[in-house]
Scaffold this motif. Structure first.
Motif, PDB file in Angstrom:
ATOM      1  N   MET A 138      -9.718  -2.218  -1.421  1.00  0.00           N
ATOM      2  CA  MET A 138     -10.562  -3.318  -1.860  1.00  0.00           C
ATOM      3  C   MET A 138      -9.795  -4.641  -1.897  1.00  0.00           C
ATOM      4  N   GLU A 139      -8.537  -4.589  -2.350  1.00  0.00           N
ATOM      5  CA  GLU A 139      -7.719  -5.812  -2.386  1.00  0.00           C
ATOM      6  C   GLU A 139      -7.452  -6.344  -0.979  1.00  0.00           C
ATOM      7  N   ARG A 140      -7.202  -5.420  -0.107  1.00  0.00           N
ATOM      8  CA  ARG A 140      -6.942  -5.839   1.275  1.00  0.00           C
ATOM      9  C   ARG A 140      -8.176  -6.501   1.892  1.00  0.00           C
ATOM     10  N   GLU A 141      -9.339  -5.904   1.629  1.00  0.00           N
ATOM     11  CA  GLU A 141     -10.572  -6.468   2.163  1.00  0.00           C
ATOM     12  C   GLU A 141     -10.830  -7.853   1.574  1.00  0.00           C
ATOM     13  N   ARG A 142     -10.553  -8.042   0.304  1.00  0.00           N
ATOM     14  CA  ARG A 142     -10.757  -9.332  -0.333  1.00  0.00           C
ATOM     15  C   ARG A 142      -9.881 -10.402   0.303  1.00  0.00           C
ATOM     16  N   LYS A 143      -8.623 -10.048   0.516  1.00  0.00           N
ATOM     17  CA  LYS A 143      -7.704 -11.032   1.090  1.00  0.00           C
ATOM     18  C   LYS A 143      -8.066 -11.360   2.545  1.00  0.00           C
ATOM     19  N   VAL A 144      -8.461 -10.319   3.264  1.00  0.00           N
ATOM     20  CA  VAL A 144      -8.883 -10.566   4.654  1.00  0.00           C
ATOM     21  C   VAL A 144     -10.099 -11.485   4.682  1.00  0.00           C
TER      22      VAL A 144
ATOM     23  N   LEU B 279      -5.582   4.441  -3.900  1.00  0.00           N
ATOM     24  CA  LEU B 279      -5.889   4.123  -2.503  1.00  0.00           C
ATOM     25  C   LEU B 279      -7.131   3.228  -2.416  1.00  0.00           C
ATOM     26  N   LEU B 280      -8.109   3.501  -3.282  1.00  0.00           N
ATOM     27  CA  LEU B 280      -9.330   2.715  -3.242  1.00  0.00           C
ATOM     28  C   LEU B 280      -9.091   1.270  -3.673  1.00  0.00           C
TER      29      LEU B 280
ATOM     30  N   ALA C  75       0.821  -1.210   0.000  1.00  0.00           N
ATOM     31  CA  ALA C  75       0.000   0.000   0.000  1.00  0.00           C
ATOM     32  C   ALA C  75       0.858   1.265   0.000  1.00  0.00           C
ATOM     33  N   ARG C  76       1.950   1.191   0.816  1.00  0.00           N
ATOM     34  CA  ARG C  76       2.817   2.359   0.861  1.00  0.00           C
ATOM     35  C   ARG C  76       3.484   2.633  -0.495  1.00  0.00           C
ATOM     36  N   SER C  77       3.861   1.490  -1.180  1.00  0.00           N
ATOM     37  CA  SER C  77       4.553   1.671  -2.477  1.00  0.00           C
ATOM     38  C   SER C  77       3.623   2.095  -3.608  1.00  0.00           C
ATOM     39  N   HIS C  78       2.335   1.697  -3.437  1.00  0.00           N
ATOM     40  CA  HIS C  78       1.376   2.026  -4.498  1.00  0.00           C
ATOM     41  C   HIS C  78       0.307   3.015  -4.043  1.00  0.00           C
TER      42      HIS C  78
END
Length: 746
Positions: free
Chosen positions: A172-178, A167-168, A159-162
């Motif tokens: 969404m990717e983080r929520e999917r993986k969680v 940001l959105l 997230a920091r690198s991208h």
């Protein structure tokens, strides 16, 4: 997830104060993948729990110091050890142990000694497997947490690198993986919960079977009838396993045929042809012949033809087991169902265990019955032996006393008579000792303690042994405390103890020897010892000399006469009084010393005087001639005793059977009737009852003469109406004392 090839080892704590029990538990759990840690006390177990975690605790209930319940209570007080499973081990039965308290302390089960290895291993394996699964769950959870943390960190780094790009999109990717991780975790947890439920179900089933085995063992141990045992067992087992049919057979002694002892689920019309089976007939007959179990179920073909009853009963599964004990087939026990099913190994093992317990109980019942029968026959034999030995001694003793009175002027004949009289007395003593030992070993001797002076006891014992001491020219010295010592003992039995010790010393000391009798107070005890300078004892005989039939020197003992009973009686009677007896000797030919220790009563009551027979005789007036009826079917005893009584000046009438005795008592009304118990037609008891039932027989004193000398024989004679009871052979002095007592009282 792949499982490791070897089960991870876990720690098991065993607590028992007996090292042998700890070693046995280690051996039984050696191949279960457990590190067995042992503790010999509750304190040691608590110290171990401070440093280590255990999957299971096997805790003995009965330990010195801190018992199992106290230890378990302290274990449950610590948060770290509160949830460790505890299995109590105890030697008490279920009815004796406080099972409720154990479960209140968090116990998961009880094991009752002797421990069945399969039961122990099964229970321990279940808890170890449950612990491993819990540890695996914990480890997987930790790994999942670590994985989540690593993923989270990666996502943060990404997230920091991208961050600048989207940001959105990153959110969404983080929520999917969680969400995926949570779903995976939920699936893993569901799988673990299912495994736990399966393990709990297996544990519940195992506990139910163990309870069944324990209840069966308890029922079998308390039962006394074979048929009742089988009825109770098959009812429990069929209910537990869902079986409808049970058949139990017992092998008939001698024939080998089988008799139906218990059944369930059998139509009444079939019972007549199932009640008896010949050897080899049907499944039960085949099982007995081949001495192995027979199983028919839906999982495998039977090892033979269908059972005779299976088609008619509609059985789809049947298991028949032989009841074997000590290599003997005692019967069979079969269980069946009309539902198609396959018996699991656990079910077959459970049925085998129950059948083994039934076989042991049946063998125990048979052995107990055989022991009781043997004991009854022994008692009957000893009573008959005493009777048959005493009867021939009676005319011999009477004849000797007649000879002594008629031939007093001939010294040679007097010496011969004295010698024969001593041998008759010795034979009488042997018979009495034999019966005393029999009564003591059967617990039939009842002590009647009263306050008695030590001096009176010693005087009575010395007087009883005076003939043998004088005959062997021994020097006897007696040393007693200067102050009066009172004992709370049975005077007859304690006099017998001292007399036996003196008699033993006189018998095993060469002629002209020395015997020392000494008594003194030692604290709360009285110490009484008899020391001689006789043949002595070997070191290995110091303890064995008190055992039944043990002889110090067989050659010498046969020369002196004896059965090895005197010291056995001494030990038994002393221990019944709460005391002890010991032997000491410097070796062969160096004499021996026997020491008796008796507790002194805390409060000394007044001693009861025990006048000797000589003093009692002197205090009575001379007996006047009596009219005596002598009732005896043995002509030798009747004639010799009549001669003896007539020499004493009495007028004697004779009767040889019970019916004549009753007629003569009621018609002639003698002052005394001496009545033998073992009479033809009417025995002595019946004679006494008929005489006492008539008004004309109330004035005649009845004296029972018998070869049976048990206390119950004396009691029965007095209850039948006799005034006195004398055991053959009766001496002239004893008979005179009884006649004086009865006639003076009259």
């Amino acid at each position: 997830m792949s499982s490791p090839t070897a089960l991870p080892r876990v720690d098991v704590l065993t607590v028992d104060d007996t090292p042998a029990n700890l070693r046995s538990l280690e051996v039984l759990m050696a191949d279960l993948g457990a590190n067995v840690v042992t503790a010999s006390s509750g304190d040691e177990a608590l110290r171990l729990l401070l440093d280590r975690d255990f999957a299971l605790i096997l805790l003995d209930v009965q330990m010195p110091g801190m018992d199992g319940y106290e230890t378990a209570s302290l274990i449950r007080m610590r948060e770290r050890t509160r949830h460790i499973p505890i299995i109590f081990i105890t030697a008490y039965t279920r009815s004796e142990v406080n099972v409720t308290r154990g479960y209140e302390l968090g116990a998961v089960d009880y094991l009752f000694k002797p421990i069945v290895p399969e039961v122990l291993r099964t229970k321990v394996a279940v808890f170890l497997d449950l612990h491993r699964k819990k540890e695996e769950v914990r480890r997987q959870a930790e790994l999942l947490r670590q994985a989540e943390n690593r993923e989270h960190e990666r996502q943060l780094a990404e997230a920091r690198s991208h961050y600048e790009r989207s940001l959105l999109e990153q959110e969404m990717e983080r929520e999917r993986k969680v969400s995926e991780a949570r779903e995976q975790r939920a699936q893993e947890l569901a799988r673990l919960v299912q495994e736990k439920e399966q393990a709990q179900s297996a544990l519940h089933e195992s506990n139910a079977r163990l309870r069944l085995l324990a209840d069966t063992a308890s029922r079998l141990l308390k039962g006394t009838d074979g048929r009742t045992l089988l009825d109770g067992v098959h009812g429990q087992l069929t209910a537990h396993m869902g079986l409808e049919v049970c058949l139990g057979y017992l092998v008939q002694e001698g024939r080998g045929a089988l008799e139906l002892a218990t059944h369930a689920g059998i139509p009444a019309a079939m019972l007549p042809r199932l009640e008896h089976l010949e050897p080899g007939q049907g499944v039960a007959g085949r099982v007995v012949a081949e001495n192995q179990r027979w199983v028919l179920d839906g999982g495998a073909a039977a090892n033979g033809p269908l059972p005779d009853a299976a088609p008619e009963l509609g059985l789809s599964a049947l298991a028949c087991y032989p009841l074997i004990s000590q290599g003997r087939v005692l019967g069979t026990l079969a269980f069946g169902t009309r539902t198609m099913r396959v018996f699991s190994p656990d079910e077959l093992s459970l049925m085998q265990g129950v059948c083994d317990q039934v076989a042991v109980a049946l063998e125990r019942e048979r052995l107990i019955g055989a022991l009781r029968e043997a004991d009854r026959r022994k008692d009957e034999f000893l009573a008959m032996l005493a009777h048959e030995l005493r009867n021939p001694l009676a005319p011999v003793r009477h004849a000797l006393e007649v000879f002594r009175m008629r031939m007093w002027q001939d010294d040679i004949i007097q010496r011969a008579i004295s010698s024969a009289d001593r041998q008759v007395a010795h034979m009488t003593r042997l018979v009495d000792d034999l019966l005393d030992v029999s009564r003591i070993t059967r617990g039939k001797v009842e002590l009647k303690p009263i306050p008695v002076s030590l001096t009176e006891l010693v005087e009575g014992a010395v007087q009883a042994c005076e003939p043998i001491i004088s005959q062997r020219h021994h020097e006897l010295s007696v040393s007693l405390p200067s102050e009066q010592v009172t004992l709370n003992v049975d005077p007859t039995r304690m006099t017998q103890v001292v007399a036996n010790l003196l008699h033993n010393a006189a018998k095993y000391t060469p002629s002209g020897g020395q015997i020392h009798l000494r008594a003194e107070r030692q604290g709360e005890e009285l110490m009484l010892s008899v020391r001689d300078n006789g043949i002595g004892l070997k070191p290995e005989m110091l303890h064995r000399v008190f055992e039944l039939f043990v002889q110090v020197d067989p050659g010498s003992d046969r020369a002196q006469g004896g059965l090895g009973l005197g010291l056995t009686l001494v030990r038994s009677l002393v221990e019944m009084h709460g005391g002890s007896v010991s032997a000491r000797s410097e070796g062969p030919s160096k004499g021996s010393e026997f020491t008796v220790r008796l507790p002194l009563p805390p409060e000394i009551p007044a001693a009861i005087s025990l006048p000797s027979m000589v003093k009692a005789a002197a205090s009575l007036n001379k007996l006047q001639p009596l009219h005596i009826l002598l009732v005896e079917d043995n002509p030798d005893i009747r004639e010799t005793l009549k001669d003896l009584l007539e020499l004493h000046g009495h007028r004697v009438e004779e009767a040889s059977d019970g019916r004549s005795a009753v007629d003569m008592v009621l018609s002639q009304r003698p002052q005394v009737a001496l009545v033998d118990i073992g009479l033809p037609e009417l025995d002595g008891y019946k004679v006494a009852e008929l005489v006492r039932a008539s008004a004309g027989g109330s004035t005649t004193r009845l004296v029972a003469l018998t070869g049976y000398g048990h206390p119950e024989d004396r009691k029965r004679a007095l209850e039948a109406g006799f005034d006195a009871h004398l055991v053959k052979p009766v001496s002239s002095d004893d008979l005179s004392q009884v006649l004086k007592k009865l006639c003076t009282a009259a």
